[in-house]
Design an enzyme around this catalytic site. Structure first.
Site, PDB file in Angstrom:
ATOM      1  CB  SER A 195      -3.943  -4.528  -0.323  1.00 17.56           C
ATOM      2  OG  SER A 195      -3.989  -4.588  -1.725  1.00 17.56           O
ATOM      3  CG  ASP A 291      -9.067  -8.333  -4.636  1.00 22.70           C
ATOM      4  OD1 ASP A 291      -8.495  -7.511  -5.380  1.00 22.70           O
ATOM      5  OD2 ASP A 291      -9.009  -8.281  -3.395  1.00 22.70           O
ATOM      6  CG  HIS A 358      -8.644  -4.445  -2.668  1.00 23.98           C
ATOM      7  ND1 HIS A 358      -8.000  -5.643  -2.883  1.00 23.98           N
ATOM      8  CD2 HIS A 358      -7.683  -3.543  -2.380  1.00 23.98           C
ATOM      9  CE1 HIS A 358      -6.691  -5.459  -2.743  1.00 23.98           C
ATOM     10  NE2 HIS A 358      -6.479  -4.194  -2.436  1.00 23.98           N
TER      11      HIS A 358
END
Length: 414
Positions: A195, A291, A358
């Site tokens: 991330s 995502d 994610h």
């Protein structure tokens, strides 16, 4: 065997997770979603718990968290054939883009080592078990904690608000400390991140390469770091506005690659799509085409969807209308366009699955398990390993939703 999961809510909010119908369910309080990132750590049998090491020498270099405390990392030593191999995982956790959000962040583990967990379970790409992490289990594995709010890239301060924006210095201090603990002798090294940490692994990829002699095999992996400069559902640019605040507030410009800032504005150069072509070091992009974080915080945040038309879709992809799915297919197409030149390079790797997910490298269920997501029957861990060790070229792009039945889609419940 399906694994029961537990999750950590990354910046603020309270969450509990369970499994139902093949999806991961999240119960959330909906607080400040644009500054949140969620990722999971699967509950596995007796995961190794790794203690926090504070870099006490970092303070003298001004390499401190937002509140001035020492940065830190978790290191689990390698052994045997992996004794001289190093994997660095850069932690994720959103960004702060104004004084108010950064002052709040100081009161969390994303802005102060005072609030960091003293021990973390190492799972997925950080696991020490061959059956959970076939290629990297016996490497020296490090999780570098994230406490600056600009993907380890800022260098400034706000004296009035007592904020230290020292992400770049934290990065340098951590690398110096790890080099002194044996990383200097690495024969193999992999810089990874999830991330905001996945963005950081792109930003610092070539710097990481330059730490080592040319004889060292060095590559980088970005997991869920391909944040797109895309229009939101109202036609605005929510994420660009956030990034502009981060870059300007935290003094990021001077640490962005010159190859980008020579022809684009600094905010554009915080977007990976404008960076990946200039990365010289072999890079692997692992990303979900839909995502889940970008859907909630960038494409359809409440600020762009005041009447809540997108709310149910952002919580559960099964509740998206045909027109909403069409919009999301457009987002996937933008992602495919963004990586077109990147994927043509022989040295780069790609695993782009058509999931609402994610961060898939730190979670055991998505990294390597009996029912892991696959493309062409190959799990993520095996794809990354094949690419890193040059066993095979990996340019895996999934067919469009809803064709992939192996996804572990995230489903959020209020």
């Amino acid at each position: 065997m399906r694994m029961k999961l537990f999750w950590f809510w990354v910046v603020v909010g309270v969450a509990s997770w369970d499994m139902a119908g093949g999806s991961q369910l999240l119960h959330l309080n909906g607080t400040e979603l644009p500054f949140l990132e969620t990722y999971g750590v699967s509950q596995v049998n007796n995961p190794v718990m790794v203690g926090l090491t504070l870099i006490t020498s970092a303070g003298a270099k001004g390499a401190v968290c937002l509140d001035g405390t020492s940065p830190g990392y978790h290191l689990h030593r390698g052994y045997g054939s992996g004794a001289n191999s190093w994997l660095i995982q850069l932690e994720g956790g959103g960004w702060c883009n104004n004084v108010r959000s950064c002052v709040y962040r100081k009161t969390t583990r994303r802005g102060s080592s005072k609030y960091m967990e003293k021990q973390l379970p190492f799972t997925g790409i950080l696991s020490n078990k061959a059956e959970e992490n076939p290629d990297f289990f016996n490497w020296n594995r490090v999780k570098l904690r994230y406490c600056d709010g600009a993907s380890f890239a800022g260098d400034s301060e706000d004296e009035a608000a007592q904020l230290q924006f020292r992400g770049q210095r934290i990065w340098l201090a951590a690398m110096e400390d790890l080099m002194s603990k044996g990383m200097h002798y690495a024969k193999q090294a992999l810089l990874s991140g999830c991330s905001a940490g996945g963005l950081a692994s792109i930003l610092h990829c070539d710097e990481f390469r330059d730490l080592f002699p040319r004889t060292t095999k060095v590559k980088c992996l970005s997991d869920a770091g391909l944040f797109l400069d895309a229009a939101d559902v109202s036609g605005g640019h929510t994420l660009r506005n956030i990034y502009s605040g981060v870059v300007n507030l935290q003094g990021v410009k001077s640490n962005l690659p010159r190859v980008c800032t020579n022809h684009l504005d600094p905010t554009s150069c915080f977007f990976p799509q404008n960076l990946i072509a200039g990365i010289k070091t072999p890079l692997f992009l692992l990303n979900a085409a839909y995502d889940a974080w970008q859907l909630q915080a960038s494409l359809a945040p409440s600020s762009a969807d005041p009447h809540g038309y997108w709310r149910q879709c952002t919580l559960n992809n099964a509740k998206c209308s045909n027109s909403q799915i069409q919009f999301l297919q457009g987002f996937r197409n933008q992602m495919l366009n963004a990586i077109r030149g990147f994927s043509s390079s022989r040295q780069n790797g790609l695993f782009l699955n058509s999931c609402f997910a994610h961060c898939q490298s730190e979670r055991q269920d998505t990294w390597f398990a009996d029912d892991s997501p696959t493309i062409g029957n190959k799990a993520i861990a095996l794809a990354v390993g094949d690419w890193y060790f040059d066993r095979a070229a990996v340019k895996a792009i999934d067919c469009a939703y809803p064709c992939d039945k192996t996804c572990h889609n995230l489903v959020f419940h209020e």
